[in-house]
Design a protein around this motif. Sequence first.
Motif, PDB file in Angstrom:
ATOM      1  N   LEU A   2       0.670  -1.093   0.009  1.00 50.94           N
ATOM      2  CA  LEU A   2       0.025   0.012  -0.025  1.00 50.94           C
ATOM      3  C   LEU A   2       0.951   1.432  -0.135  1.00 50.94           C
ATOM      4  O   LEU A   2       0.456   2.230  -0.667  1.00 50.94           O
ATOM      5  CB  LEU A   2      -0.875  -0.217   1.105  1.00 50.94           C
ATOM      6  CG  LEU A   2      -1.730   1.278   1.259  1.00 50.94           C
ATOM      7  CD1 LEU A   2      -2.592   1.420   0.018  1.00 50.94           C
ATOM      8  CD2 LEU A   2      -2.816   1.195   2.587  1.00 50.94           C
ATOM      9  N   GLN A   3       1.806   1.338   0.624  1.00 46.00           N
ATOM     10  CA  GLN A   3       2.748   2.234   0.760  1.00 46.00           C
ATOM     11  C   GLN A   3       3.540   2.571  -0.426  1.00 46.00           C
ATOM     12  O   GLN A   3       3.572   3.759  -1.064  1.00 46.00           O
ATOM     13  CB  GLN A   3       3.907   2.149   2.098  1.00 46.00           C
ATOM     14  CG  GLN A   3       3.367   2.144   3.350  1.00 46.00           C
ATOM     15  CD  GLN A   3       2.442   3.500   3.514  1.00 46.00           C
ATOM     16  OE1 GLN A   3       2.915   4.610   3.173  1.00 46.00           O
ATOM     17  NE2 GLN A   3       1.406   3.421   4.182  1.00 46.00           N
ATOM     18  N   LEU A   4       3.710   1.457  -1.151  1.00 49.59           N
ATOM     19  CA  LEU A   4       4.469   1.557  -2.569  1.00 49.59           C
ATOM     20  C   LEU A   4       3.485   2.284  -3.556  1.00 49.59           C
ATOM     21  O   LEU A   4       3.756   3.210  -4.386  1.00 49.59           O
ATOM     22  CB  LEU A   4       5.056   0.234  -3.116  1.00 49.59           C
ATOM     23  CG  LEU A   4       5.407  -0.024  -4.500  1.00 49.59           C
ATOM     24  CD1 LEU A   4       6.754   1.107  -4.725  1.00 49.59           C
ATOM     25  CD2 LEU A   4       5.837  -1.295  -4.634  1.00 49.59           C
ATOM     26  N   LEU A   5       2.392   1.844  -3.440  1.00 52.00           N
ATOM     27  CA  LEU A   5       1.249   2.480  -4.289  1.00 52.00           C
ATOM     28  C   LEU A   5       1.145   3.908  -3.953  1.00 52.00           C
ATOM     29  O   LEU A   5       0.799   4.681  -5.006  1.00 52.00           O
ATOM     30  CB  LEU A   5      -0.237   1.393  -4.218  1.00 52.00           C
ATOM     31  CG  LEU A   5      -0.005   0.111  -4.804  1.00 52.00           C
ATOM     32  CD1 LEU A   5      -1.340  -0.557  -4.418  1.00 52.00           C
ATOM     33  CD2 LEU A   5       0.159   0.113  -6.171  1.00 52.00           C
ATOM     34  N   LYS A   6       0.986   4.343  -2.725  1.00 51.53           N
ATOM     35  CA  LYS A   6       0.846   5.682  -2.407  1.00 51.53           C
ATOM     36  C   LYS A   6       1.934   6.499  -3.032  1.00 51.53           C
ATOM     37  O   LYS A   6       1.839   7.493  -3.572  1.00 51.53           O
ATOM     38  CB  LYS A   6       0.640   5.852  -1.111  1.00 51.53           C
ATOM     39  CG  LYS A   6      -0.565   5.475  -0.466  1.00 51.53           C
ATOM     40  CD  LYS A   6      -0.726   5.568   1.124  1.00 51.53           C
ATOM     41  CE  LYS A   6      -2.273   5.297   1.705  1.00 51.53           C
ATOM     42  NZ  LYS A   6      -2.243   5.148   3.100  1.00 51.53           N
TER      43      LYS A   6
END
Length: 70
Positions: A2-6
């Motif tokens: 999720l952090q990577l997608l953000k």
Amino acid sequence: MLQLLKKAESEYTVHNTTFTLQKRRKNWEPLYKNLKAFEKFNDEYFALNDKTMESIEKHARHPDEFVKFK
């Protein structure tokens, strides 16, 4: 993941005009040359992918461990 997608979404938002222009021109080469952050995101994605897929599979096979059914 999720952090990577953000992070990727944020970077995309910053360079949205560039993406739109290159899409219109049908020329993606300048993006590959100039937006190196996405290479890093790509590497991170593949490093996380197996773990993420494992987690999704676990949730799909054993939903009762993660969800309360009435």
